[in-house]
Design a protein around this motif. Sequence first.
Motif, PDB file in Angstrom:
ATOM      1  N   VAL A 197     -10.061  -5.951   1.373  1.00 22.29           N
ATOM      2  CA  VAL A 197      -8.894  -5.332   0.621  1.00 22.29           C
ATOM      3  C   VAL A 197      -7.706  -5.803   1.635  1.00 22.29           C
ATOM      4  CG1 VAL A 197      -7.707  -3.066   0.825  1.00 22.29           C
ATOM      5  CG2 VAL A 197     -10.084  -3.198   0.058  1.00 22.29           C
ATOM      6  N   THR A 198      -7.813  -6.188   2.880  1.00 18.01           N
ATOM      7  CA  THR A 198      -6.417  -6.809   3.593  1.00 18.01           C
ATOM      8  C   THR A 198      -6.645  -8.025   2.931  1.00 18.01           C
ATOM      9  OG1 THR A 198      -7.275  -5.438   5.424  1.00 18.01           O
ATOM     10  CG2 THR A 198      -5.867  -7.235   5.964  1.00 18.01           C
ATOM     11  N   LEU A 199      -7.236  -8.787   2.884  1.00 17.97           N
ATOM     12  CA  LEU A 199      -7.189 -10.019   2.549  1.00 17.97           C
ATOM     13  C   LEU A 199      -6.494 -10.133   1.007  1.00 17.97           C
ATOM     14  CD1 LEU A 199     -10.475 -11.872   3.360  1.00 17.97           C
ATOM     15  CD2 LEU A 199      -8.246 -12.219   4.499  1.00 17.97           C
ATOM     16  N   ILE A 200      -6.928  -9.392   0.044  1.00 16.52           N
ATOM     17  CA  ILE A 200      -6.303  -9.142  -1.138  1.00 16.52           C
ATOM     18  C   ILE A 200      -5.013  -8.798  -1.169  1.00 16.52           C
ATOM     19  CG2 ILE A 200      -6.636  -7.878  -3.454  1.00 16.52           C
ATOM     20  CD1 ILE A 200      -9.376  -7.920  -3.194  1.00 16.52           C
ATOM     21  N   GLU A 201      -4.597  -7.648  -0.395  1.00 17.77           N
ATOM     22  CA  GLU A 201      -3.322  -7.157  -0.175  1.00 17.77           C
ATOM     23  C   GLU A 201      -2.222  -8.329   0.422  1.00 17.77           C
ATOM     24  OE1 GLU A 201      -4.282  -2.349   0.396  1.00 17.77           O
ATOM     25  OE2 GLU A 201      -3.711  -3.457   2.173  1.00 17.77           O
ATOM     26  N   PHE A 202      -2.987  -9.099   1.362  1.00 15.94           N
ATOM     27  CA  PHE A 202      -2.196 -10.054   1.955  1.00 15.94           C
ATOM     28  C   PHE A 202      -1.629 -11.159   1.073  1.00 15.94           C
ATOM     29  CE2 PHE A 202      -1.328 -14.070   4.178  1.00 15.94           C
ATOM     30  CZ  PHE A 202      -0.444 -13.773   4.938  1.00 15.94           C
ATOM     31  N   ALA A 203      -2.741 -11.548   0.317  1.00 18.88           N
ATOM     32  CA  ALA A 203      -2.406 -12.484  -0.841  1.00 18.88           C
ATOM     33  C   ALA A 203      -1.423 -11.917  -1.794  1.00 18.88           C
ATOM     34  CB  ALA A 203      -3.709 -12.869  -1.707  1.00 18.88           C
ATOM     35  N   LEU A 204      -1.387 -10.670  -2.560  1.00 19.61           N
ATOM     36  CA  LEU A 204      -0.607 -10.132  -3.246  1.00 19.61           C
ATOM     37  C   LEU A 204       0.897  -9.939  -2.679  1.00 19.61           C
ATOM     38  CD1 LEU A 204      -2.594  -7.418  -5.120  1.00 19.61           C
ATOM     39  CD2 LEU A 204      -1.783  -9.313  -6.183  1.00 19.61           C
ATOM     40  N   HIS A 205       1.040  -9.726  -1.485  1.00 20.03           N
ATOM     41  CA  HIS A 205       2.283  -9.436  -0.869  1.00 20.03           C
ATOM     42  C   HIS A 205       2.994 -10.816  -0.532  1.00 20.03           C
ATOM     43  CE1 HIS A 205       5.131  -7.565   1.985  1.00 20.03           C
ATOM     44  NE2 HIS A 205       4.911  -8.875   2.780  1.00 20.03           N
ATOM     45  N   SER A 206       2.132 -11.789  -0.165  1.00 20.36           N
ATOM     46  CA  SER A 206       2.849 -13.129   0.079  1.00 20.36           C
ATOM     47  C   SER A 206       2.982 -13.989  -1.266  1.00 20.36           C
ATOM     48  CB  SER A 206       1.621 -13.912   0.810  1.00 20.36           C
ATOM     49  OG  SER A 206       0.493 -14.155   0.198  1.00 20.36           O
TER      50      SER A 206
END
Length: 215
Positions: A197-206
């Motif tokens: 989830v953290t990796l997905i959220e980071f990818a979406l945020h960036s």
Amino acid sequence: MKHLGDLPDIIPIFPLSGALLLPRGRLPLHVFEPRYLAMVEDCLKTSERLIGMIQPREVPGGEAPRLHAIGCAGRLTGFSETDDGRYMITLTGISRFRLREEVAGFAPYRRVRADWAPFARDRGGAEEDAGFRRAAFLPLLQRFFQARGLSTDWGALEAAGDELLINALSMLCPFGPEDRQALLEAPSLQTRRETLVTLIEFALHSGDGPEEPMQ
């Protein structure tokens, strides 16, 4: 269930950057280098048919790449040969291992002494994640797939069990090698899901602006 005594002390390894195998997961591989063709042929002669997938750490100067400390061994469960002598194989994940030391020998491929003890849970049944909120996770995943231009069978994802869903996404989503290593080393299904989830959220945020976090 595989018991500790069923697993060999020394296994051949396939160092491959970006490849992730998890317990009970299935990883297709295209094998064409002569040393790894030899490894597959030798593997087929053993009763365990195990190959260790492990990520290399690149080093300058043309030396043999160093290896991460943790990998995952898979049983060779699928095999076919192409007309030009390449192999198409499938590994089914059995257990993660900690690399104790490399083993010298005359084989053209690398071998290691594996410590299976830290990952006894891998050899049991499928894990569950009591904190997994699928209704919140799937919309986040849809946004990630749309942002990356990916497609999938959403009906199959919704029907998949917790472990199958989380581990399959960990293996298939387009993350970098170090992110994949973090997913491999997650001590439980819950921590792997939290990392995912953290990796997905980071990818979406960036890539697409801030997203509402999902815990």
